[in-house]
Design an enzyme around this catalytic site. Structure first.
Site, PDB file in Angstrom:
ATOM      1  N   HIS A  96      -6.572  -5.473  -7.200  1.00  0.00           N
ATOM      2  CA  HIS A  96      -5.480  -4.881  -6.347  1.00  0.00           C
ATOM      3  C   HIS A  96      -4.832  -5.758  -5.106  1.00  0.00           C
ATOM      4  O   HIS A  96      -5.171  -5.389  -3.697  1.00  0.00           O
ATOM      5  CB  HIS A  96      -5.872  -3.649  -5.456  1.00  0.00           C
ATOM      6  CG  HIS A  96      -5.973  -2.399  -6.629  1.00  0.00           C
ATOM      7  ND1 HIS A  96      -6.511  -1.316  -6.301  1.00  0.00           N
ATOM      8  CD2 HIS A  96      -5.404  -2.505  -7.972  1.00  0.00           C
ATOM      9  CE1 HIS A  96      -6.531  -0.370  -7.390  1.00  0.00           C
ATOM     10  NE2 HIS A  96      -5.764  -1.054  -8.379  1.00  0.00           N
ATOM     11  N   ASP A 200     -12.342   2.853  -8.792  1.00  0.00           N
ATOM     12  CA  ASP A 200     -12.490   1.436  -8.702  1.00  0.00           C
ATOM     13  C   ASP A 200     -13.703   0.863  -9.370  1.00  0.00           C
ATOM     14  O   ASP A 200     -13.752  -0.183 -10.041  1.00  0.00           O
ATOM     15  CB  ASP A 200     -12.646   0.957  -7.089  1.00  0.00           C
ATOM     16  CG  ASP A 200     -11.548   0.980  -6.531  1.00  0.00           C
ATOM     17  OD1 ASP A 200     -10.312   1.066  -7.085  1.00  0.00           O
ATOM     18  OD2 ASP A 200     -11.207   0.963  -5.287  1.00  0.00           O
ATOM     19  N   ILE A 417      -5.024   3.237   3.719  1.00  0.00           N
ATOM     20  CA  ILE A 417      -4.667   2.193   4.969  1.00  0.00           C
ATOM     21  C   ILE A 417      -3.544   2.745   5.752  1.00  0.00           C
ATOM     22  O   ILE A 417      -3.812   2.679   6.976  1.00  0.00           O
ATOM     23  CB  ILE A 417      -4.526   0.867   4.328  1.00  0.00           C
ATOM     24  CG1 ILE A 417      -6.007  -0.085   3.770  1.00  0.00           C
ATOM     25  CG2 ILE A 417      -3.861  -0.178   5.434  1.00  0.00           C
ATOM     26  CD1 ILE A 417      -5.550  -1.394   2.949  1.00  0.00           C
ATOM     27  N   THR A 418      -2.400   3.166   5.327  1.00  0.00           N
ATOM     28  CA  THR A 418      -1.449   3.863   6.054  1.00  0.00           C
ATOM     29  C   THR A 418      -1.892   4.859   6.777  1.00  0.00           C
ATOM     30  O   THR A 418      -1.451   5.240   7.886  1.00  0.00           O
ATOM     31  CB  THR A 418      -0.271   4.156   5.113  1.00  0.00           C
ATOM     32  OG1 THR A 418      -0.729   5.257   3.879  1.00  0.00           O
ATOM     33  CG2 THR A 418       0.427   2.936   4.453  1.00  0.00           C
TER      34      THR A 418
END
Length: 501
Positions: A96, A200, A417-418
């Site tokens: 990613h 993941d 993350i945002t």
């Protein structure tokens, strides 16, 4: 070399009459933010010295907002690793790379005249939080969640049982996990938990190694994955399809993963079509994709792809881990005993309760992905061990004026993350409001000058951002030979030698 920021020893009438430092924002009446935040600061005011602990997304976004919205603020970022960027470097999957682009923004922040990075400094050991509070006008704790939730079941300590966090750290080059050495000679792996980290890990286990060769996965991990015998990965959750924590992007990647086929039990989805009509759109789209994958016959091309697949993955719902089962000699995991569950309650309050039935699932590898958790950093800082957070109100640490927190240690290990960006901006906004209201210490503070002296007296040698850029160049150089974006340095002692320490 010019000082990166006006420090306490410049505090005088002379310094007040000087123009603002190069690269800082001149005084202005309004500084807008998307949330409507605007604050007014005069360049005639003092230079606030602010310390941020942690250089992951929470730390860097907090620093970025402080620097943008106060024209004189100086921010020092302390990090226990020798290198910056936290989970962006050590948590984001190697396949990613687009998610890691945020490092470019963080680099610009770190290069500011008014920002400094100090790696290789363990707050709570090398320097205490009270010492930081004495040296700075404000301290922000943004050190994230560096531990994992334990399963707390018999057999958890058996060889072959790992936390997903450690496994992710291993393939992403986290120094403390470089010796993990997972044995992938088994046929079946079980991942406990159904969030993005679980997917993941499943994806990395099942991705053809040649597809990872041009990523920044460590060469050591790639070597182990090339020899892997894992053909089946079960991803197990206590609740049902409507409660999975992963997102549609990660699910789609799994469904389309080369050389693999999905295994979903249509019985798990009975009656779901009617129930998803009322759920929010993101959840509805995700569940519809699960439903189609479980119940619809694939097209000719997809059927052919699945028929030729040598590996498979599946979602097991309504199963709760009860015991890790040992091999006959007791030296290795041989399976996991799962309690069959049913759901009680509605909406977010839905919980899994055991039915009394159990099921044994043979496997040679168990990866626990039931959540990260934060650790307490210093005896002086309040900590809620049950919630795994620092008790706070809007980022203000309770009962400790001038101490703040942002990110996972503030709200718990949730979101992307945002989410952390928004959360960190809000903490910074609160801090600046307190500064403007005169609620932080008045008068000059020494900032890093005082801490540098303490660290030096204790034999601690911080790593600067320019030091990191030398290590970065070395990693990029090592990766070029094999066509990788970088080959990560894993050994802190080697890193220090490269820096001439």
């Amino acid at each position: 070399m010019a000082p990166r920021c006006w420090r306490w020893w410049h505090w005088s009438a002379w310094s007040r009459s000087r123009p603002p430092p190069s690269g800082s924002t001149p005084s202005r009446s309004r500084t807008p933010l998307a949330s409507g935040f605007c604050q007014q600061f005069s360049t005639q005011e003092q230079t606030p010295q602010i310390c941020v602990v942690g250089s992951g997304p929470a730390g860097f976004y907090t620093a970025q907002h402080l620097l943008k919205h106060h024209p004189r603020a100086c921010v020092d970022i302390f990090e226990k690793q020798l290198v910056p960027f936290g989970l962006v470097r050590f948590g984001v999957a190697p396949d990613h790379p687009e998610v890691k682009n945020v490092i470019n923004t963080f680099t610009q922040t770190a290069r500011s005249d008014r920002c400094a990075f100090h790696g290789n400094v363990v707050v709570g050991r090398d320097v205490t939080v009270p010492e930081l509070r004495e040296a700075y006008h404000a301290v922000v704790l943004s050190y994230g969640a560096e531990d994992h939730q334990a399963l707390e079941i018999p057999g958890e300590e058996l060889p072959g049982v790992f936390s997903a966090r450690a496994f992710v750290g291993w393939y992403n080059g986290l120094p403390e996990n470089r010796e993990l050495a997972p044995d992938l000679s088994c046929d079946t792996a079980v991942i406990l938990g159904q969030g993005n980290v679980a997917l993941d890990v499943a994806r990395i286990l099942l991705t053809p190694p040649e597809h990872l060769e041009k990523t920044d996965i460590t060469e050591a991990a790639l070597g182990v994955l090339r020899q892997s015998q894992v053909k089946m990965v079960w991803i197990v959750g206590r609740r049902g399809p409507l409660q999975v924590a992963f997102t549609i992007k990660e699910l789609r990647e799994m469904i389309q993963l080369p050389g693999t086929r999905p295994i979903l039990d249509p019985a798990d989805f009975l009656g779901l079509q009617d129930r998803i009509k009322e759920v929010p759109r993101p959840r509805k789209r995700l569940t519809e994709l699960l439903l189609r994958t479980a119940t619809e016959k694939p097209g000719v091309e997809e059927a052919a792809r699945q028929a030729s697949a040598s590996r498979a993955w599946g979602l097991r719902f309504f199963r709760s881990p009860q015991q890790v089962l040992p091999s006959a000699d007791g030296r290795q995991v041989a399976g996991i005993r799962l309690a069959v569950t049913r759901l009680e309650g509605v909406g977010e309050a839905t919980r899994a309760v055991p039915t009394g039935d159990v099921e044994d699932l043979p496997c040679g590898l168990v990866l626990s992905s039931i959540g990260y958790k934060s650790r307490p950093i210093d005896p002086s800082v309040p900590f809620d061990p049950k919630l795994g957070i620092i008790p706070n109100v809007d980022g203000r640490v309770m009962n400790v004026p001038g101490l703040y927190c942002s990110g996972w240690v503030k709200r718990g290990p949730t979101g992307v993350i945002t989410t952390t960006m928004t959360d960190s901006f809000l903490t910074s906004q609160i801090l600046l409001q307190d500064l403007k209201a005169g609620q932080l210490p008045s008068g000059p503070r020494p900032g890093y000058a005082a801490i540098k002296a303490l660290l030096s007296s204790r034999g601690v040698w911080p790593v600067s951002f320019s030091d990191w850029e030398k290590l970065d160049a070395e990693e990029v150089s090592r990766g070029q030979g094999t066509g990788k974006p970088r080959e990560k340095l894993l050994d802190p002692q080697e890193m220090l030698r490269l820096l001439g320490r």
